[in-house]
Structures are given as structure tokens and as C-alpha cells.
Design an enzyme around this catalytic site. Sequence first.
Site, short mmCIF file in Angstrom:
data_model
loop_
_atom_site.label_atom_id
_atom_site.label_comp_id
_atom_site.label_asym_id
_atom_site.label_seq_id
_atom_site.Cartn_x
_atom_site.Cartn_y
_atom_site.Cartn_z
N ASP A 13 0.81 -1.22 0.00
CA ASP A 13 0.00 0.00 0.00
C ASP A 13 0.84 1.26 0.00
O ASP A 13 0.63 2.17 -0.81
CB ASP A 13 -0.93 0.03 1.23
CG ASP A 13 -2.10 -0.94 1.08
OD1 ASP A 13 -2.38 -1.37 -0.06
OD2 ASP A 13 -2.73 -1.26 2.11
N ARG A 92 0.42 5.07 16.54
CA ARG A 92 -0.07 6.04 15.54
C ARG A 92 0.17 7.49 15.93
O ARG A 92 0.69 8.26 15.14
CB ARG A 92 -1.54 5.79 15.21
CG ARG A 92 -1.87 4.56 14.34
CD ARG A 92 -0.74 3.75 13.94
NE ARG A 92 -1.05 2.70 12.97
CZ ARG A 92 -0.18 1.77 12.60
NH1 ARG A 92 1.03 1.75 13.13
NH2 ARG A 92 -0.50 0.86 11.71
N ASP A 121 -6.83 3.41 12.47
CA ASP A 121 -5.51 4.04 12.37
C ASP A 121 -5.55 5.38 11.64
O ASP A 121 -4.86 6.32 12.01
CB ASP A 121 -4.52 3.08 11.70
CG ASP A 121 -4.16 1.91 12.62
OD1 ASP A 121 -4.21 2.11 13.85
OD2 ASP A 121 -3.83 0.83 12.11
N SER A 173 -3.59 -9.26 7.42
CA SER A 173 -3.06 -7.91 7.56
C SER A 173 -2.45 -7.81 8.95
O SER A 173 -3.12 -8.08 9.95
CB SER A 173 -4.19 -6.89 7.39
OG SER A 173 -3.78 -5.65 7.93
N1 ARG Z 1 -7.88 -3.07 15.60
C1 ARG Z 1 -6.62 -2.62 16.10
C2 ARG Z 1 -6.61 -1.15 16.36
O1 ARG Z 1 -7.50 -0.49 15.93
C3 ARG Z 1 -5.49 -3.05 15.24
C4 ARG Z 1 -5.33 -2.40 13.92
C5 ARG Z 1 -4.37 -3.18 13.13
N2 ARG Z 1 -3.88 -2.54 11.99
C6 ARG Z 1 -3.41 -3.23 10.93
N3 ARG Z 1 -2.86 -2.56 9.99
N4 ARG Z 1 -3.51 -4.52 10.86
O2 ARG Z 1 -5.74 -0.63 17.01
#
Ligand code: ARG
Length: 389
Positions: A13, A92, A121, A173
Amino acid sequence: MKKVVLAYSGGLDTSCAIKWLEGRGWEVIAYIGDVGQGEDFAAIEKRALSTGASKVYVGDLKKEFIDDFILPTLHANASYEGKYLLATALTRPLISKHLVEVAHREKAGAIAHGCTGKGNDQVRFEVTARILDPKLEIVAPVREWEFKSREEEIDYAKRLNIPLNVTKKKVYSIDKNLWGISIECGVLEDPYAEPPKDAYQMTVSPEDAPNKPAYIEIDFESGIPVKIDGKKYGLEDLIERLNKVAGKNAVGRVDMVENRLVGIKSREIYEFPAATCLYAAHRDLESLVLDRELLHFKQSLEYKYAELVYYGLWYSQLKRSLDALIADTQKNVTGSVRLKLYKGSCAVVGRRSPKSLYKEELATYTEKDKFDQKLAEGFIRLWGLPFQK
Ligand code: ARG
């Protein structure tokens, strides 16, 4: 040419994002944050440059991640919906803060990230950037481009000679750092399906863990973990060491359906081997050294703290104020906790502290007892008085 600072991971990505941004007239500066994901940063840097980034920054964020993000969250015992130890969520705001700093240094007018429009995110990156500098433009290529599938995206990458090490079949992912790993997509999208063995990366399955428990002792000083089994460690080493021991004993797996900020429920699995041990030990030590009112009040804030982190409000006033209060509660959180790790479970089996409020002579039922039971009668009468008819 207008400049943008892109949070770059080296994956499909964000690599396509470089080209996509270029195609829209941006000069792209790639920013790679090292939060302990243990990747080959030299290779990622090379990939960014050969894809077209004009410049690459690799920020070693591990110390800041631990000191300013992991520790306060550990002190808050914060877990989203009681299960998610926030490993991804914590990185983040940290990365976004550095994107903003690099944007200022490079006189760039925008920052960009590779998040989709369905996740949390994007919110964390953007809310942070807007709090720190509302004038910066934010570009989210993945939210805008119109690839209908991963295959289509890979074809685009091939057409534009983007150097990649991906296959068409990507099963999950994944987002990894020192504090844990988040795994989603693929078969995990069926919340009834048990996660296959290969989904987990940092822990073995309970059935493959040793048949004998592992005991470890963790020492805290004012809320900060400082020793394992009597030996001093810096925090990064301490976390890595715990990740290994706990991972080997299948400790730290979470399988949950969670409520995303954007309104959907999603099934995610996580591994937090070290964090699981440290949360268990820290929480337990607090029960020994904090008085009842302070402990209960603090517990009532922990859920809120986790929500703020999850919702991307790291740099909000409320979060800052909670940090100040929680930091003050940690002064006496000093002592040792013994953990028993066995086939996925992490049990606290002992705790002691020079600041302990536990008084054996009051708790005991032996002849050492100093508790004056006669006082109880009057206490109970007055305690119940307001409720009597
Ligand atoms: N659901 C989790 C969160 O909102 C993990 C996000 C995971 N991100 C990813 N790119 N797989 O913090």
C-alpha cells in the site's frame, strides 16, 4: 513542487502510495518509524528511494515509544474493551507526531498515510496531526484510489516498476511492534472460525508449550519494571526478554470482536506476550500498595483511558490530565511480583513490597491477630445507619 511526508512501511500500500502521490504532483518524503517491528530498515529505505521517494527518514522511535507511550498506558492498566492492550493504537500518535516534525523541517505542506477508510488508524494519524498542526494538509491515498482488489493493486505496482516482495496471496493484515502484534483479515473475518496456527507470530499454541510452568519474578520501581529474576534490564531488553519467555509459554493471545471507532465490529487476534505479563504484575502490585479509595478511583479511570487511546485522542487535554493523576499514583508502586506462566496462562502467584499496605497481624486468623474485633460492632451500626428504616 509541493512536498508531502508519507508514513512508509515498505509494504504494497505505502509503496503504491509513493507513485500515486507523485502522479498527483507531490514530491514524496518517506518516513519510516522503527517501533520495534524488527524489519530490515535498510532494505525498506532502498525500496522507498527506488520507488521514487526524494528522501527517506528512518526514525528510531523505540525509546520514545516505551517511555512516553507504553509506560503511561501500562500505568493506566488500559485495555480497550477489557482485552486489547493497544499496541497498534499507541504507535499512531507517535508516528504522526514525527510526520509533523519532518514536515516542518522539510517545509512540506502535507502528510500522508496508507490507512484504509475502514479502520481506526486513519483517525489516530489524522486527529493527532490536526491537533499538532491544523494547517497541514492530509492525504490518504488508499482511501481515494480505486483498486478493486489486491491483485489489481499488484498489477499497478508491476506496471510502474515498484520493487516489491509480495505475492498475490497475502493471508493476513499484520501490524507489529515491540509491544505486540495485530492480525486481521483472511479466515479471521469469520468470527466463528478458530484462528489457524500460522496466524500467530509471537506465541506458540498452548498445546505446544512446555509441560512444566515457567516462574518469573518482575521488580517494579515507582511503576517502572526494572528487573527480571533479580537482574536489571533496560526497558527495551526487558520487554524483548519477556516476549520470548511468555511467547514460549503461549502467553498473551487475544481473540476478540471489537467495536471500531468507525462503527463496525471487527474480529481481530492479537499477541502481547510481554505486555500481558507486565499488565498482570503491575495491576497486582497496585492492589498491594494503593489504598482502597485510590485503587478504586484509579480503576474507574482505566476504561476511559483506553478509550481515549483507541479513539486517537492521545494528545487531548483529558488524556493529559489523566496522565498527571495516574503518574502521581505510581510513586509507591515498588516491589516484586512472581508470575507462573503455563500453557497460555499467566498467573500471579506472589507479590511483596516495601510499600505494602498489607498487614499480616490484621489479616491473620492465628494467635498473632491484633485486629480488635470489638470495634467492628460499632462500625457496622454507624455504617448501616443511613439505610435503616
Ligand atoms: N484493531 C486494532 C486497532 O484499531 C489493530 C489495527 C491493526 N492494523 C493493521 N494494519 N492490521 O488498534
